[in-house]
Design a protein around this motif. Sequence first.
Motif, PDB file in Angstrom:
ATOM      1  N   UNK A  48       0.802  -1.225   0.000  1.00  0.00           N
ATOM      2  CA  UNK A  48       0.000   0.000   0.000  1.00  0.00           C
ATOM      3  C   UNK A  48       0.834   1.275   0.000  1.00  0.00           C
ATOM      4  N   UNK A  49       2.144   1.153   0.223  1.00  0.00           N
ATOM      5  CA  UNK A  49       2.989   2.343   0.370  1.00  0.00           C
ATOM      6  C   UNK A  49       3.525   2.775  -0.990  1.00  0.00           C
ATOM      7  N   UNK A  50       2.690   3.466  -1.737  1.00  0.00           N
ATOM      8  CA  UNK A  50       3.056   3.901  -3.079  1.00  0.00           C
ATOM      9  C   UNK A  50       3.225   5.418  -3.119  1.00  0.00           C
ATOM     10  N   UNK A  51       3.862   5.888  -4.183  1.00  0.00           N
ATOM     11  CA  UNK A  51       4.173   7.310  -4.333  1.00  0.00           C
ATOM     12  C   UNK A  51       3.677   7.791  -5.688  1.00  0.00           C
ATOM     13  N   UNK A  52       3.112   8.990  -5.707  1.00  0.00           N
ATOM     14  CA  UNK A  52       2.664   9.589  -6.958  1.00  0.00           C
ATOM     15  C   UNK A  52       2.629  11.099  -6.837  1.00  0.00           C
ATOM     16  N   UNK A  53       2.779  11.791  -7.954  1.00  0.00           N
ATOM     17  CA  UNK A  53       2.732  13.247  -7.930  1.00  0.00           C
ATOM     18  C   UNK A  53       3.965  13.853  -7.282  1.00  0.00           C
ATOM     19  N   UNK A  54       3.764  14.956  -6.559  1.00  0.00           N
ATOM     20  CA  UNK A  54       4.875  15.680  -5.944  1.00  0.00           C
ATOM     21  C   UNK A  54       4.505  16.126  -4.532  1.00  0.00           C
TER      22      UNK A  54
ATOM     23  N   UNK B  82     -10.635  17.545  -2.510  1.00  0.00           N
ATOM     24  CA  UNK B  82      -9.699  16.847  -1.632  1.00  0.00           C
ATOM     25  C   UNK B  82      -9.465  15.410  -2.100  1.00  0.00           C
ATOM     26  N   UNK B  83     -10.526  14.734  -2.497  1.00  0.00           N
ATOM     27  CA  UNK B  83     -10.387  13.357  -2.969  1.00  0.00           C
ATOM     28  C   UNK B  83      -9.551  13.296  -4.244  1.00  0.00           C
ATOM     29  N   UNK B  84      -9.791  14.238  -5.152  1.00  0.00           N
ATOM     30  CA  UNK B  84      -9.018  14.262  -6.398  1.00  0.00           C
ATOM     31  C   UNK B  84      -7.545  14.537  -6.121  1.00  0.00           C
ATOM     32  N   UNK B  85      -7.276  15.480  -5.228  1.00  0.00           N
ATOM     33  CA  UNK B  85      -5.889  15.809  -4.897  1.00  0.00           C
ATOM     34  C   UNK B  85      -5.193  14.635  -4.215  1.00  0.00           C
ATOM     35  N   UNK B  86      -5.931  13.908  -3.361  1.00  0.00           N
ATOM     36  CA  UNK B  86      -5.348  12.750  -2.678  1.00  0.00           C
ATOM     37  C   UNK B  86      -4.999  11.639  -3.660  1.00  0.00           C
ATOM     38  N   UNK B  87      -5.715  11.573  -4.772  1.00  0.00           N
ATOM     39  CA  UNK B  87      -5.416  10.572  -5.785  1.00  0.00           C
ATOM     40  C   UNK B  87      -4.311  10.979  -6.738  1.00  0.00           C
ATOM     41  N   UNK B  88      -3.944  12.258  -6.715  1.00  0.00           N
ATOM     42  CA  UNK B  88      -2.912  12.755  -7.630  1.00  0.00           C
ATOM     43  C   UNK B  88      -1.550  12.880  -6.957  1.00  0.00           C
ATOM     44  N   UNK B  89      -1.537  13.340  -5.723  1.00  0.00           N
ATOM     45  CA  UNK B  89      -0.280  13.539  -4.992  1.00  0.00           C
ATOM     46  C   UNK B  89      -0.332  12.722  -3.696  1.00  0.00           C
ATOM     47  N   UNK B  90       0.538  11.752  -3.569  1.00  0.00           N
ATOM     48  CA  UNK B  90       0.463  10.881  -2.391  1.00  0.00           C
ATOM     49  C   UNK B  90       1.813  10.212  -2.128  1.00  0.00           C
ATOM     50  N   UNK B  91       2.027   9.859  -0.879  1.00  0.00           N
ATOM     51  CA  UNK B  91       3.198   9.090  -0.484  1.00  0.00           C
ATOM     52  C   UNK B  91       4.440   9.899  -0.174  1.00  0.00           C
ATOM     53  N   UNK B  92       4.593  11.072  -0.784  1.00  0.00           N
ATOM     54  CA  UNK B  92       5.820  11.853  -0.607  1.00  0.00           C
ATOM     55  C   UNK B  92       5.958  12.401   0.811  1.00  0.00           C
ATOM     56  N   UNK B  93       4.847  12.764   1.435  1.00  0.00           N
ATOM     57  CA  UNK B  93       4.915  13.388   2.759  1.00  0.00           C
ATOM     58  C   UNK B  93       5.549  12.452   3.782  1.00  0.00           C
ATOM     59  N   UNK B  94       5.202  11.169   3.743  1.00  0.00           N
ATOM     60  CA  UNK B  94       5.782  10.222   4.702  1.00  0.00           C
ATOM     61  C   UNK B  94       7.274  10.052   4.467  1.00  0.00           C
ATOM     62  N   UNK B  95       7.704  10.054   3.206  1.00  0.00           N
ATOM     63  CA  UNK B  95       9.133   9.921   2.899  1.00  0.00           C
ATOM     64  C   UNK B  95       9.907  11.114   3.452  1.00  0.00           C
TER      65      UNK B  95
END
Length: 446
Positions: A16-22, A216-229
């Motif tokens: 589940x730990x995937x990355x997308x967007x910026x 919010x839902x659209x943005x969550x599907x476009x940019x994700x995973x980077x914050x945890x990294x």
Amino acid sequence: MAERIIYQSDGLADDPYRVGGELAGWQEGLARYAVGNSRLAFAMSAAFAGPLLLPAEAESGGFHFRGGSSIGKTTALQVAGSIWGGRDFPRTWRATSNGLESVALMHCDTLLLLDEMGQCDSREVGQVAYMLANGQGKTRAGRSGEARRAARWRTLFLSTGEIGLADKIAEDGRGRRAAAGQEVRIVDIPADAGAGMGIFETLHGFPSADAFARHLKAAAGEHFGHASHAYLDRLTRDFDGIAPVVSGFQNEFVAENCPPNADGQVSRVVARFALVAAGGEMATAFGVLPWQPGEATKAAAKCFRDWLDTRGGIEPAEEREALSAVRRFIELHGTSRFEPMGSFAPTDNIGAPIDTRIQNRAGFRRRDDEGSIEYIVLPEVWRGEVCAGLDAVMVAKTLAGRGMLKPGSGGKLQNNQRVPGFPSAIRCYVVTSGILGDDAREAAHA
């Protein structure tokens, strides 16, 4: 011919730990909109609090956003999930306890998101709550019969549902109640923030709550995973030095928000809210969250106050349940199962007593010297019905301590009473009208 070997894994294959967007896109299109929205800010802060469980030596536990449909509960989970992964990072309660055990293991030291508690089997939900918060799965036998090592994890989890844990357990239909320990492990937070817009308190210029949620839902599907990294990169640079920093955040939060003389259950819960506040404040200090310092603390404090208001006070949950159980029984059966005696006893037109037949009698009712109603509960009914599922002695002590139970001689909880149908005095529980609330005296004189 080469031998064909098939690998059979004991665990799940998906990651589940995937990355997308910026990261910048996530900050601009998603994170900044949590400012002023306590539920969104709290959910995002919780996502950053998971890795703090180990250095803080904190226990696992969960928060449950409870409220009606279409008010944004799932949106809050998707926003929090975008910190660690994509749209599929949130899971659902629609799983067996064994399945959720595997899922919890995958989310060790991060954040577990479970949507719609109503989909979980009411017979299992209480045990699942204990399992997730205790951080340990079942002990099972291996292929050769030996005991396999039980799965262990540390995690915070966010849950949603139209009903809370206690109501879900009660759906079982067997008269079961949520134990105090279960309600401490999964804390109910009203999903409705009270601003007339569901979970939202400010829309940041969007024309409606629906439009805001869709963005919010659209943005969550476009940019994700980077914050945890980005967060983990900063957190692990001096991981050994994290503990005192987290402790400082927690101590300050508890000092400012925990009511004086609060029960130990409240103290445990406020410590978990404090950990969430610490996660959000550290992510802010690291530059991951584009918030001003104090935003995460303000959101956690608001959610804690709303939980405390919903809970109904700072006393132990067992005491609140004790009062509720006795009050509920008298409200249901105060007239039908309590035989009138004394001035309540019916008479004919010449004042002669009329024989009253009470089906399934629970006790007697009469007026005290001040004219208020007293309920005299027979001992077996007290233990078997009024206090079903509870410690009958604890219930009596709770009422006596609040002046709602008249003690007998020597301060005994039972009171010797002469009542119709018994040749001699019997030990009963004498409950005052105070159990029914402030208006009970006026109702008794009506």
